[in-house]
Scaffold this motif. Sequence first.
Motif, mmCIF file in Angstrom:
data_model
loop_
_atom_site.group_PDB
_atom_site.id
_atom_site.type_symbol
_atom_site.label_atom_id
_atom_site.label_comp_id
_atom_site.label_asym_id
_atom_site.label_seq_id
_atom_site.Cartn_x
_atom_site.Cartn_y
_atom_site.Cartn_z
ATOM 1 N N THR A 62 0.842 -1.197 0.000
ATOM 2 C CA THR A 62 0.000 0.000 0.000
ATOM 3 C C THR A 62 0.877 1.246 0.000
ATOM 4 O O THR A 62 1.893 1.312 0.688
ATOM 5 C CB THR A 62 -0.941 0.003 1.216
ATOM 6 N N THR A 63 0.476 2.247 -0.775
ATOM 7 C CA THR A 63 1.172 3.529 -0.840
ATOM 8 C C THR A 63 0.289 4.612 -0.239
ATOM 9 O O THR A 63 -0.868 4.770 -0.637
ATOM 10 C CB THR A 63 1.497 3.895 -2.308
ATOM 11 N N ASP B 57 -2.064 -3.520 -1.321
ATOM 12 C CA ASP B 57 -2.013 -2.929 -2.668
ATOM 13 C C ASP B 57 -3.002 -1.794 -2.906
ATOM 14 O O ASP B 57 -3.586 -1.678 -3.977
ATOM 15 C CB ASP B 57 -2.199 -4.027 -3.724
ATOM 16 N N ASN B 58 -3.187 -0.948 -1.909
ATOM 17 C CA ASN B 58 -4.037 0.233 -2.061
ATOM 18 C C ASN B 58 -3.190 1.433 -2.454
ATOM 19 O O ASN B 58 -1.995 1.483 -2.168
ATOM 20 C CB ASN B 58 -4.759 0.532 -0.742
ATOM 21 N N ARG B 59 -3.802 2.416 -3.099
ATOM 22 C CA ARG B 59 -3.151 3.680 -3.450
ATOM 23 C C ARG B 59 -3.962 4.795 -2.804
ATOM 24 O O ARG B 59 -5.117 5.021 -3.173
ATOM 25 C CB ARG B 59 -3.104 3.891 -4.974
ATOM 26 N N HIS C 142 -4.024 8.711 -2.178
ATOM 27 C CA HIS C 142 -3.416 9.928 -2.726
ATOM 28 C C HIS C 142 -3.361 11.048 -1.691
ATOM 29 O O HIS C 142 -3.943 10.955 -0.608
ATOM 30 C CB HIS C 142 -4.183 10.361 -3.982
ATOM 31 N N ARG D 26 -6.599 -3.466 -2.961
ATOM 32 C CA ARG D 26 -6.560 -2.927 -4.320
ATOM 33 C C ARG D 26 -7.583 -1.808 -4.580
ATOM 34 O O ARG D 26 -8.294 -1.818 -5.570
ATOM 35 C CB ARG D 26 -6.712 -4.066 -5.332
ATOM 36 N N ASN D 27 -7.624 -0.832 -3.699
ATOM 37 C CA ASN D 27 -8.480 0.341 -3.873
ATOM 38 C C ASN D 27 -7.634 1.548 -4.224
ATOM 39 O O ASN D 27 -6.454 1.617 -3.889
ATOM 40 C CB ASN D 27 -9.235 0.641 -2.570
ATOM 41 N N THR D 28 -8.256 2.508 -4.873
ATOM 42 C CA THR D 28 -7.629 3.805 -5.109
ATOM 43 C C THR D 28 -8.465 4.846 -4.399
ATOM 44 O O THR D 28 -9.663 4.978 -4.677
ATOM 45 C CB THR D 28 -7.552 4.133 -6.616
ATOM 46 N N ARG E 40 -8.676 8.763 -3.819
ATOM 47 C CA ARG E 40 -8.140 9.972 -4.441
ATOM 48 C C ARG E 40 -7.913 11.098 -3.436
ATOM 49 O O ARG E 40 -8.268 11.007 -2.269
ATOM 50 C CB ARG E 40 -9.088 10.439 -5.555
#
Length: 95
Positions: free
Chosen positions: A38-39, A55-57, A59, A85-87, A89
């Motif tokens: 995850t970032t 594995d999430n992003r 922002h 695995r989500n984005t 924003r």
Amino acid sequence: MADVHATAIVDPRAELAPGVVIGPSAVVGAGVQVGAGTTVGPHCVLEGPLSIGADNRIHAHAVLGGAPQDMKYRGEPTSLVIGDRNTIREFCTFN
């Protein structure tokens, strides 16, 4: 091992899985679990109890966790669980 930017603040009670990246000026509080890969972008605030999958992003400037912003909320225990695995924003707030 997690990659934490020098200007980020991470509570020692937070749990960061291998491959997590924490960006500049992010704040990760106690009771936060962040899954592998995850970032977390710059200036994000993560407050526990919060569980974020793999594995999430996330922002810049997102605020995740913390007390609900509901007028009926009276301090009962709450938590936030985010899957894999989500984005998420910029400037989002999830409680």
